[in-house]
Design a protein around this motif. Structure first.
Motif, PDB file in Angstrom:
ATOM      1  N   ARG A 198      38.839  54.414 -49.429  1.00 46.89           N
ATOM      2  CA  ARG A 198      39.243  53.227 -50.189  1.00 46.89           C
ATOM      3  C   ARG A 198      40.205  52.359 -49.398  1.00 46.89           C
ATOM      4  O   ARG A 198      41.016  52.855 -48.638  1.00 46.89           O
ATOM      5  CB  ARG A 198      39.967  53.635 -51.471  1.00 46.89           C
ATOM      6  N   LYS A 199      40.124  51.071 -49.672  1.00 49.02           N
ATOM      7  CA  LYS A 199      41.127  50.127 -49.192  1.00 49.02           C
ATOM      8  C   LYS A 199      42.228  50.092 -50.247  1.00 49.02           C
ATOM      9  O   LYS A 199      41.961  50.362 -51.428  1.00 49.02           O
ATOM     10  CB  LYS A 199      40.519  48.738 -49.027  1.00 49.02           C
ATOM     11  N   PRO A 200      43.466  49.757 -49.884  1.00 48.81           N
ATOM     12  CA  PRO A 200      44.544  49.691 -50.878  1.00 48.81           C
ATOM     13  C   PRO A 200      44.195  48.734 -52.027  1.00 48.81           C
ATOM     14  O   PRO A 200      43.740  47.622 -51.805  1.00 48.81           O
ATOM     15  CB  PRO A 200      45.739  49.156 -50.079  1.00 48.81           C
ATOM     16  N   GLY A 201      44.380  49.201 -53.245  1.00 50.53           N
ATOM     17  CA  GLY A 201      44.153  48.372 -54.418  1.00 50.53           C
ATOM     18  C   GLY A 201      42.700  48.213 -54.834  1.00 50.53           C
ATOM     19  O   GLY A 201      42.412  47.559 -55.825  1.00 50.53           O
ATOM     20  N   ALA A 202      41.776  48.810 -54.093  1.00 47.07           N
ATOM     21  CA  ALA A 202      40.351  48.670 -54.415  1.00 47.07           C
ATOM     22  C   ALA A 202      39.975  49.544 -55.605  1.00 47.07           C
ATOM     23  O   ALA A 202      40.436  50.679 -55.721  1.00 47.07           O
ATOM     24  CB  ALA A 202      39.496  49.045 -53.215  1.00 47.07           C
ATOM     25  N   ALA A 222      35.121  52.544 -54.131  1.00 46.20           N
ATOM     26  CA  ALA A 222      35.227  53.130 -52.802  1.00 46.20           C
ATOM     27  C   ALA A 222      34.369  52.358 -51.811  1.00 46.20           C
ATOM     28  O   ALA A 222      33.295  51.863 -52.156  1.00 46.20           O
ATOM     29  CB  ALA A 222      34.778  54.585 -52.842  1.00 46.20           C
ATOM     30  N   SER A 223      34.837  52.255 -50.581  1.00 42.77           N
ATOM     31  CA  SER A 223      34.045  51.652 -49.509  1.00 42.77           C
ATOM     32  C   SER A 223      32.939  52.596 -49.067  1.00 42.77           C
ATOM     33  O   SER A 223      31.892  52.163 -48.588  1.00 42.77           O
ATOM     34  CB  SER A 223      34.937  51.335 -48.304  1.00 42.77           C
ATOM     35  N   ALA A 224      33.188  53.903 -49.211  1.00 43.68           N
ATOM     36  CA  ALA A 224      32.202  54.927 -48.861  1.00 43.68           C
ATOM     37  C   ALA A 224      32.554  56.204 -49.605  1.00 43.68           C
ATOM     38  O   ALA A 224      33.709  56.421 -49.961  1.00 43.68           O
ATOM     39  CB  ALA A 224      32.207  55.182 -47.355  1.00 43.68           C
ATOM     40  N   VAL A 225      31.554  57.053 -49.832  1.00 43.61           N
ATOM     41  CA  VAL A 225      31.759  58.370 -50.430  1.00 43.61           C
ATOM     42  C   VAL A 225      31.003  59.370 -49.568  1.00 43.61           C
ATOM     43  O   VAL A 225      29.826  59.156 -49.244  1.00 43.61           O
ATOM     44  CB  VAL A 225      31.243  58.424 -51.888  1.00 43.61           C
ATOM     45  N   GLU A 226      31.681  60.438 -49.178  1.00 44.16           N
ATOM     46  CA  GLU A 226      31.089  61.454 -48.317  1.00 44.16           C
ATOM     47  C   GLU A 226      31.307  62.832 -48.934  1.00 44.16           C
ATOM     48  O   GLU A 226      32.269  63.037 -49.682  1.00 44.16           O
ATOM     49  CB  GLU A 226      31.727  61.402 -46.920  1.00 44.16           C
ATOM     50  N   PRO A 227      30.458  63.802 -48.598  1.00 46.41           N
ATOM     51  CA  PRO A 227      30.575  65.134 -49.214  1.00 46.41           C
ATOM     52  C   PRO A 227      31.762  65.958 -48.709  1.00 46.41           C
ATOM     53  O   PRO A 227      32.242  66.835 -49.419  1.00 46.41           O
ATOM     54  CB  PRO A 227      29.256  65.814 -48.859  1.00 46.41           C
ATOM     55  N   VAL A 234      41.692  58.226 -47.750  1.00 44.14           N
ATOM     56  CA  VAL A 234      40.646  59.205 -48.034  1.00 44.14           C
ATOM     57  C   VAL A 234      41.177  60.069 -49.173  1.00 44.14           C
ATOM     58  O   VAL A 234      42.190  60.752 -49.033  1.00 44.14           O
ATOM     59  CB  VAL A 234      40.326  60.067 -46.787  1.00 44.14           C
ATOM     60  N   GLU A 235      40.477  59.999 -50.308  1.00 44.23           N
ATOM     61  CA  GLU A 235      40.916  60.691 -51.517  1.00 44.23           C
ATOM     62  C   GLU A 235      39.815  61.596 -52.040  1.00 44.23           C
ATOM     63  O   GLU A 235      38.646  61.224 -52.023  1.00 44.23           O
ATOM     64  CB  GLU A 235      41.247  59.683 -52.617  1.00 44.23           C
ATOM     65  N   GLN A 236      40.212  62.766 -52.540  1.00 40.67           N
ATOM     66  CA  GLN A 236      39.232  63.654 -53.158  1.00 40.67           C
ATOM     67  C   GLN A 236      38.906  63.146 -54.552  1.00 40.67           C
ATOM     68  O   GLN A 236      39.792  62.742 -55.308  1.00 40.67           O
ATOM     69  CB  GLN A 236      39.755  65.076 -53.233  1.00 40.67           C
TER      70      GLN A 236
END
Length: 67
Positions: A18-22, A25-30, A7-9
């Motif tokens: 994110r999954k490693p190396g992706a 993003a798999s999802a983005v949330e506020p 989980v990255e800002q």
């Protein structure tokens, strides 16, 4: 296959899962909390690593923490 999620800002203040190396993003949330919850929905067995977004007694923003 790695069983980790990160989980990255993002620069706009939202949070990416994110999954490693992706590249994408798999999802983005506020919020960070919503991103952690979404990561758990995507893979309940994953080890979730959360980017620190402020300095604390336990680490600085360049470190990862458990949710």
């Amino acid at each position: 296959m790695s069983n980790n999620l990160y989980v990255e800002q993002r620069p706009d203040g939202s949070y990416a899962v994110r999954k490693p190396g992706a590249e994408r993003a798999s999802a983005v949330e506020p919020t960070q909390r919503q991103a952690i919850d979404r990561a758990r929905q995507l893979n309940p067995d994953a080890a979730i690593h959360v980017e620190r977004v402020r300095n604390t007694s336990g680490g600085s923003p360049d470190k990862w923490r458990k949710p």
